[in-house]
Design a protein around this motif. Structure first.
Motif, PDB file in Angstrom:
ATOM      1  N   TRP A  26     -40.127   9.409 -52.447  1.00 53.56           N
ATOM      2  CA  TRP A  26     -38.959  10.156 -52.721  1.00 53.56           C
ATOM      3  C   TRP A  26     -38.185   9.208 -53.714  1.00 53.56           C
ATOM      4  N   GLU A  28     -35.777   7.217 -52.986  1.00 57.99           N
ATOM      5  CA  GLU A  28     -34.238   7.332 -52.609  1.00 57.99           C
ATOM      6  C   GLU A  28     -34.150   6.501 -51.354  1.00 57.99           C
ATOM      7  N   GLU A 101     -30.059  -2.310 -51.724  1.00 62.10           N
ATOM      8  CA  GLU A 101     -30.191  -1.929 -52.929  1.00 62.10           C
ATOM      9  C   GLU A 101     -29.732  -2.908 -54.022  1.00 62.10           C
TER      10      GLU A 101
END
Length: 149
Positions: A26, A28, A101
């Motif tokens: 994905w 994500e 992240e």
């Protein structure tokens, strides 16, 4: 601290259902506060080095050239702090995911730099071979005796 050595870095088969595979496919991030209730959790594939995973944050390492497919994923698991548990807050937070992240951005940039360095070394080696060949040819040509008439 439960850490993996470089020899334990896993390659997760994408055909198998797992949190790592889902994040990779994905592109994500995924926050898993409890592996017991996450439908994608796969103990065989999502547990680094056989460690029992209770909670985790997984983020994609995106390709810096803008490609839609990630280079890989980063996983941080089993966050444990007494004060978080005493306050009855989630063990893994959005803030933790944000930090991971940011780390993934740095990893992506480092991978791009390493790739560029490899390419420059390859180009340098080719240039060195070409220059050496040209110098060698020039040297041989200069040593060739000229025919006497």
């Amino acid at each position: 601290c439960e850490c993996m050595s470089s020899s334990e870095i896993a390659r997760v088969p994408l055909a198998e259902a797992s949190v790592l595979a889902q994040v990779f496919e994905w592109g994500e991030s995924m926050l898993v506060r409890s592996t017991q209730v996450n439908p994608f959790f796969n103990a065989l594939l999502d547990s680094p080095g056989g460690v029992e995973v209770e909670n985790m944050a997984v983020v994609p390492i995106n390709n810096p050239n803008g490609s839609s497919s990630p280079l890989g994923v980063l996983q941080a698991c089993n966050k444990r702090t007494e004060w978080v548990q005493m306050l009855d807050k989630p063990v893994v937070t959005e803030e933790d995911m944000s930090v991971l992240e940011t780390l993934a951005l740095h990893v992506s940039a480092a991978l791009q730099c390493a790739q560029m360095l490899d390419l420059s070394h390859e180009a340098g080696s080719r240039l060195q071979i070409e220059v050496y060949g040209e110098v060698s040819n020039n040297y041989r040509n200069s040593k060739t005796p000229e025919p006497v008439a």
